[in-house]
Design a protein around this motif. Structure first.
Motif, PDB file in Angstrom:
ATOM      1  N   UNK A  47       0.849  -1.190   0.000  1.00  0.00           N
ATOM      2  CA  UNK A  47       0.000   0.000   0.000  1.00  0.00           C
ATOM      3  C   UNK A  47       0.881   1.235   0.000  1.00  0.00           C
ATOM      4  N   UNK A  48       0.405   2.266  -0.678  1.00  0.00           N
ATOM      5  CA  UNK A  48       1.102   3.541  -0.695  1.00  0.00           C
ATOM      6  C   UNK A  48       0.245   4.570   0.035  1.00  0.00           C
ATOM      7  N   UNK A  49       0.744   5.038   1.166  1.00  0.00           N
ATOM      8  CA  UNK A  49       0.079   6.072   1.951  1.00  0.00           C
ATOM      9  C   UNK A  49       0.745   7.410   1.684  1.00  0.00           C
ATOM     10  N   UNK A  50      -0.058   8.460   1.630  1.00  0.00           N
ATOM     11  CA  UNK A  50       0.471   9.777   1.277  1.00  0.00           C
ATOM     12  C   UNK A  50       0.057  10.806   2.330  1.00  0.00           C
ATOM     13  N   UNK A  51       1.053  11.519   2.862  1.00  0.00           N
ATOM     14  CA  UNK A  51       0.808  12.660   3.739  1.00  0.00           C
ATOM     15  C   UNK A  51       1.066  13.910   2.911  1.00  0.00           C
ATOM     16  N   UNK A  52       0.062  14.739   2.767  1.00  0.00           N
ATOM     17  CA  UNK A  52       0.209  15.942   1.949  1.00  0.00           C
ATOM     18  C   UNK A  52      -0.427  17.126   2.668  1.00  0.00           C
ATOM     19  N   UNK A  53       0.344  18.215   2.791  1.00  0.00           N
ATOM     20  CA  UNK A  53      -0.135  19.414   3.438  1.00  0.00           C
ATOM     21  C   UNK A  53       0.245  20.632   2.592  1.00  0.00           C
ATOM     22  N   UNK A  54      -0.611  21.667   2.648  1.00  0.00           N
ATOM     23  CA  UNK A  54      -0.351  22.916   1.949  1.00  0.00           C
ATOM     24  C   UNK A  54      -0.471  24.096   2.910  1.00  0.00           C
ATOM     25  N   UNK A  69       4.562  11.337   9.865  1.00  0.00           N
ATOM     26  CA  UNK A  69       5.280  10.164   9.342  1.00  0.00           C
ATOM     27  C   UNK A  69       5.957   9.402  10.474  1.00  0.00           C
ATOM     28  N   UNK A  70       6.580  10.117  11.398  1.00  0.00           N
ATOM     29  CA  UNK A  70       7.251   9.460  12.517  1.00  0.00           C
ATOM     30  C   UNK A  70       6.252   8.699  13.395  1.00  0.00           C
ATOM     31  N   UNK A  71       5.092   9.299  13.612  1.00  0.00           N
ATOM     32  CA  UNK A  71       4.069   8.612  14.411  1.00  0.00           C
ATOM     33  C   UNK A  71       3.567   7.357  13.715  1.00  0.00           C
ATOM     34  N   UNK A  72       3.394   7.424  12.389  1.00  0.00           N
ATOM     35  CA  UNK A  72       2.973   6.236  11.646  1.00  0.00           C
ATOM     36  C   UNK A  72       4.041   5.143  11.714  1.00  0.00           C
ATOM     37  N   UNK A 110       5.500  10.143   0.937  1.00  0.00           N
ATOM     38  CA  UNK A 110       4.904   8.833   0.713  1.00  0.00           C
ATOM     39  C   UNK A 110       5.465   7.817   1.701  1.00  0.00           C
ATOM     40  N   UNK A 111       4.584   6.963   2.202  1.00  0.00           N
ATOM     41  CA  UNK A 111       4.972   5.844   3.064  1.00  0.00           C
ATOM     42  C   UNK A 111       4.539   4.551   2.381  1.00  0.00           C
ATOM     43  N   UNK A 112       5.432   3.578   2.335  1.00  0.00           N
ATOM     44  CA  UNK A 112       5.180   2.327   1.638  1.00  0.00           C
ATOM     45  C   UNK A 112       4.994   1.206   2.647  1.00  0.00           C
ATOM     46  N   UNK A 113       3.826   0.588   2.611  1.00  0.00           N
ATOM     47  CA  UNK A 113       3.483  -0.487   3.546  1.00  0.00           C
ATOM     48  C   UNK A 113       3.577  -1.830   2.839  1.00  0.00           C
ATOM     49  N   UNK A 114       4.152  -2.801   3.542  1.00  0.00           N
ATOM     50  CA  UNK A 114       4.258  -4.170   3.031  1.00  0.00           C
ATOM     51  C   UNK A 114       3.933  -5.132   4.160  1.00  0.00           C
ATOM     52  N   UNK A 127      -6.757   2.981  10.269  1.00  0.00           N
ATOM     53  CA  UNK A 127      -6.487   3.899  11.380  1.00  0.00           C
ATOM     54  C   UNK A 127      -5.746   5.151  10.925  1.00  0.00           C
ATOM     55  N   UNK A 128      -5.009   5.053   9.829  1.00  0.00           N
ATOM     56  CA  UNK A 128      -4.225   6.195   9.350  1.00  0.00           C
ATOM     57  C   UNK A 128      -5.021   7.131   8.455  1.00  0.00           C
ATOM     58  N   UNK A 129      -6.223   6.729   8.059  1.00  0.00           N
ATOM     59  CA  UNK A 129      -6.959   7.492   7.057  1.00  0.00           C
ATOM     60  C   UNK A 129      -7.375   8.887   7.505  1.00  0.00           C
ATOM     61  N   UNK A 130      -7.473   9.120   8.804  1.00  0.00           N
ATOM     62  CA  UNK A 130      -7.835  10.460   9.268  1.00  0.00           C
ATOM     63  C   UNK A 130      -6.711  11.464   9.054  1.00  0.00           C
ATOM     64  N   UNK A 131      -5.487  10.969   8.876  1.00  0.00           N
ATOM     65  CA  UNK A 131      -4.345  11.876   8.782  1.00  0.00           C
ATOM     66  C   UNK A 131      -3.619  11.812   7.442  1.00  0.00           C
ATOM     67  N   UNK A 132      -3.884  10.791   6.664  1.00  0.00           N
ATOM     68  CA  UNK A 132      -3.190  10.646   5.385  1.00  0.00           C
ATOM     69  C   UNK A 132      -4.081   9.913   4.392  1.00  0.00           C
ATOM     70  N   UNK A 133      -3.733   9.994   3.131  1.00  0.00           N
ATOM     71  CA  UNK A 133      -4.516   9.360   2.086  1.00  0.00           C
ATOM     72  C   UNK A 133      -3.920   8.035   1.652  1.00  0.00           C
TER      73      UNK A 133
END
Length: 231
Positions: A47-54, A69-72, A110-114, A127-133
């Motif tokens: 899975x590819x998780x993405x943290x994006x902020x503007x 990212x560190x918390x994840x 981007x964070x890569x989950x395996x 659980x991560x969906x509230x903070x990242x896509x």
């Protein structure tokens, strides 16, 4: 499911076309090919998780993204079945459409989950969906499982070549047959198709995380060799 298709070739195999003099004088030289294949259940979720902020301050954005990212990462380390690594990281300006001045900044990480534990991986993603896509979700064979499947198929393809050579010996009424220069080559199967999942999967309002099926990968091994049917 597996299929084994031994073939007698009238034309030379490309990889063996330049081989001459492999059989002794008086022997009948035949070029054989076999193909062994099977569908193997995928055992690894990616899975590819993405943290994006503007915002206006790139340093503040980077600090927020890095903290998330560190918390994840810490959360993933608490589950032995999960492997979470850093992917791409980018800071870029966002320009105003009219005068091309910098209007704000965008930071993307981007964070890569395996994982081979599908339920545990999907719970983590939810659980991560509230903070990242979630930018992508796909399945594959682990390196160990692929190597194991290819080894079994190599054995089947080699046995098929030997059986074909023996059948031809009997047909020609010759006393012996030998196989020379056997070549075994794993082939690429059907390409993997990522399952794009951008919808929210968070465990809110009692909704459980998405259940997934890993599907299968198609593994193919091609075998070729020269049979010397001896007089």
């Amino acid at each position: 499911m597996k299929r084994l298709l031994p073939l007698l070739l009238l034309a030379p195999l490309p990889t063996l076309a330049n081989e001459v003099g492999l059989c002794p004088a008086g022997a009948t030289e035949l070029q054989l090919e076999a193909r062994a294949e099977r569908d193997v259940a995928n055992d690894t979720l990616h899975a590819r998780l993405v943290i994006e902020r503007e915002g206006l301050e790139p340093a503040a954005l980077a600090e927020e993204v890095n903290q998330l990212a560190n918390e994840a990462m810490q959360s993933a380390r608490a589950v032995p079945a999960l492997r979470l690594t850093s992917g791409g990281y980018r800071t870029q300006p966002v320009y105003a459409p009219k005068d091309r001045r910098i209007e704000r900044w965008r930071v993307r990480h981007e964070l890569l989950l395996e994982s081979r534990d599908f339920p545990a991986a999907m719970r983590f993603v939810a659980r991560q969906q509230e903070r990242m896509g979630l930018d992508g979700l796909w399945f594959a064979l682990s390196a160990a499982s692929r190597a194991e499947a290819e080894t079994l198929l190599m054995q089947e393809a080699a046995h098929s070549l030997m059986a074909r050579a023996e059948a031809l010996r009997q047909t020609l009424g010759r006393p012996r047959v030998e196989l020379r220069r056997i070549q075994l080559s794993p082939q690429e199967g059907a390409p993997l198709r990522p399952m794009v999942a951008r919808a929210m999967l968070a465990e809110t309002a009692g909704v459980p995380p998405l259940e997934v099926e890993g599907g299968e990968s198609h593994i193919v091994v091609q075998a070729g060799g020269i049979a010397c049917v001896l007089p």
